[in-house]
Motif scaffolding. Structure first.
Motif, PDB file in Angstrom:
ATOM      1  N   UNK A  12       0.843  -1.188   0.000  1.00 36.58           N
ATOM      2  CA  UNK A  12       0.000   0.000   0.000  1.00 36.58           C
ATOM      3  C   UNK A  12       0.881   1.241   0.000  1.00 36.58           C
ATOM      4  N   UNK A  13       0.500   2.218  -0.807  1.00 37.84           N
ATOM      5  CA  UNK A  13       1.273   3.457  -0.858  1.00 37.84           C
ATOM      6  C   UNK A  13       0.944   4.360   0.329  1.00 37.84           C
ATOM      7  N   UNK A  14      -0.246   4.190   0.897  1.00 39.59           N
ATOM      8  CA  UNK A  14      -0.675   5.021   2.018  1.00 39.59           C
ATOM      9  C   UNK A  14      -0.188   4.409   3.326  1.00 39.59           C
ATOM     10  N   UNK A  15       0.523   5.180   4.127  1.00 39.74           N
ATOM     11  CA  UNK A  15       1.027   4.672   5.394  1.00 39.74           C
ATOM     12  C   UNK A  15       0.070   4.893   6.557  1.00 39.74           C
ATOM     13  N   UNK A  21     -11.327   2.573   5.163  1.00 35.44           N
ATOM     14  CA  UNK A  21     -10.678   3.042   3.938  1.00 35.44           C
ATOM     15  C   UNK A  21     -10.002   1.889   3.203  1.00 35.44           C
ATOM     16  N   UNK A  22      -9.388   1.002   3.959  1.00 32.04           N
ATOM     17  CA  UNK A  22      -8.716  -0.153   3.366  1.00 32.04           C
ATOM     18  C   UNK A  22      -9.703  -1.036   2.620  1.00 32.04           C
ATOM     19  N   UNK A  23     -10.831  -1.336   3.252  1.00 31.11           N
ATOM     20  CA  UNK A  23     -11.849  -2.175   2.608  1.00 31.11           C
ATOM     21  C   UNK A  23     -12.345  -1.524   1.322  1.00 31.11           C
ATOM     22  N   UNK A  24     -12.598  -0.234   1.373  1.00 33.41           N
ATOM     23  CA  UNK A  24     -13.056   0.482   0.172  1.00 33.41           C
ATOM     24  C   UNK A  24     -11.995   0.449  -0.916  1.00 33.41           C
ATOM     25  N   UNK A  25     -10.727   0.622  -0.551  1.00 29.77           N
ATOM     26  CA  UNK A  25      -9.649   0.622  -1.546  1.00 29.77           C
ATOM     27  C   UNK A  25      -9.487  -0.738  -2.218  1.00 29.77           C
ATOM     28  N   UNK A  26      -9.926  -1.794  -1.537  1.00 34.56           N
ATOM     29  CA  UNK A  26      -9.828  -3.148  -2.081  1.00 34.56           C
ATOM     30  C   UNK A  26     -11.147  -3.609  -2.693  1.00 34.56           C
ATOM     31  N   UNK A  27     -12.125  -2.704  -2.798  1.00 33.86           N
ATOM     32  CA  UNK A  27     -13.459  -2.992  -3.349  1.00 33.86           C
ATOM     33  C   UNK A  27     -14.163  -4.125  -2.604  1.00 33.86           C
ATOM     34  N   UNK A  28     -13.981  -4.144  -1.302  1.00 36.19           N
ATOM     35  CA  UNK A  28     -14.631  -5.142  -0.456  1.00 36.19           C
ATOM     36  C   UNK A  28     -15.907  -4.516   0.097  1.00 36.19           C
ATOM     37  N   UNK A  29     -17.069  -5.156  -0.126  1.00 34.17           N
ATOM     38  CA  UNK A  29     -18.319  -4.588   0.373  1.00 34.17           C
ATOM     39  C   UNK A  29     -18.321  -4.524   1.899  1.00 34.17           C
ATOM     40  N   UNK A  30     -18.864  -3.436   2.438  1.00 34.66           N
ATOM     41  CA  UNK A  30     -18.859  -3.254   3.885  1.00 34.66           C
ATOM     42  C   UNK A  30     -19.958  -4.056   4.574  1.00 34.66           C
ATOM     43  N   UNK A  31     -21.065  -4.273   3.880  1.00 32.33           N
ATOM     44  CA  UNK A  31     -22.177  -5.021   4.459  1.00 32.33           C
ATOM     45  C   UNK A  31     -21.876  -6.503   4.532  1.00 32.33           C
ATOM     46  N   UNK A  32     -22.206  -7.121   5.646  1.00 32.28           N
ATOM     47  CA  UNK A  32     -22.010  -8.556   5.800  1.00 32.28           C
ATOM     48  C   UNK A  32     -20.556  -8.971   5.868  1.00 32.28           C
ATOM     49  N   UNK A  33     -19.691  -8.070   6.335  1.00 34.34           N
ATOM     50  CA  UNK A  33     -18.259  -8.338   6.364  1.00 34.34           C
ATOM     51  C   UNK A  33     -17.742  -8.291   7.794  1.00 34.34           C
ATOM     52  N   UNK A  34     -16.902  -9.249   8.143  1.00 32.10           N
ATOM     53  CA  UNK A  34     -16.218  -9.270   9.435  1.00 32.10           C
ATOM     54  C   UNK A  34     -14.722  -9.107   9.179  1.00 32.10           C
ATOM     55  N   UNK A  35     -14.054  -8.359  10.076  1.00 32.79           N
ATOM     56  CA  UNK A  35     -12.639  -8.076   9.895  1.00 32.79           C
ATOM     57  C   UNK A  35     -11.881  -8.392  11.178  1.00 32.79           C
ATOM     58  N   UNK A  36     -10.755  -9.084  11.004  1.00 36.81           N
ATOM     59  CA  UNK A  36      -9.832  -9.316  12.118  1.00 36.81           C
ATOM     60  C   UNK A  36      -8.465  -8.794  11.703  1.00 36.81           C
ATOM     61  N   UNK A  37      -7.772  -8.173  12.642  1.00 35.39           N
ATOM     62  CA  UNK A  37      -6.409  -7.704  12.415  1.00 35.39           C
ATOM     63  C   UNK A  37      -5.527  -8.405  13.432  1.00 35.39           C
ATOM     64  N   UNK A  38      -4.543  -9.135  12.919  1.00 35.51           N
ATOM     65  CA  UNK A  38      -3.636  -9.907  13.773  1.00 35.51           C
ATOM     66  C   UNK A  38      -4.414 -10.817  14.728  1.00 35.51           C
ATOM     67  N   UNK A  39      -5.414 -11.497  14.163  1.00 33.70           N
ATOM     68  CA  UNK A  39      -6.265 -12.458  14.877  1.00 33.70           C
ATOM     69  C   UNK A  39      -7.139 -11.828  15.962  1.00 33.70           C
ATOM     70  N   UNK A  40      -7.377 -10.519  15.870  1.00 28.07           N
ATOM     71  CA  UNK A  40      -8.245  -9.843  16.824  1.00 28.07           C
ATOM     72  C   UNK A  40      -9.408  -9.242  16.057  1.00 28.07           C
ATOM     73  N   UNK A  41     -10.633  -9.657  16.402  1.00 24.91           N
ATOM     74  CA  UNK A  41     -11.827  -9.160  15.732  1.00 24.91           C
ATOM     75  C   UNK A  41     -11.984  -7.664  15.993  1.00 24.91           C
ATOM     76  N   UNK A  42     -12.230  -6.916  14.926  1.00 28.85           N
ATOM     77  CA  UNK A  42     -12.454  -5.476  15.028  1.00 28.85           C
ATOM     78  C   UNK A  42     -13.926  -5.215  14.730  1.00 28.85           C
TER      79      UNK A  42
END
Length: 67
Positions: A12-15, A21-42
């Protein structure tokens, strides 16, 4: 900045990018989506408050509908 998304390395060019913003940049729909970062649910309410860092491992799971 390198991020691992579902076992794929992305450069990613953006630091300074939050999860929403990340999900939008990857064209991932926000509805019905679960996200974990480093195995921690956000929770969705924290997507705009949680910023990704170099080396973070992001797991995105989207619900599938149908029958």
């Amino acid at each position: 900045m390198k991020i691992i998304l579902n076992d794929q390395t992305l450069d990613l060019s953006d630091n300074l990018i939050n999860i929403a913003e990340f999900l939008s940049s990857q064209s991932i729909p926000l509805g019905g989506t679960a996200v974990a970062v480093n195995n921690r649910l956000i929770t969705r309410s924290n997507w705009e408050l949680t910023f990704l860092k170099d080396g973070d491992v992001v797991t995105v799971i989207s619900a599938a509908f149908g029958g």
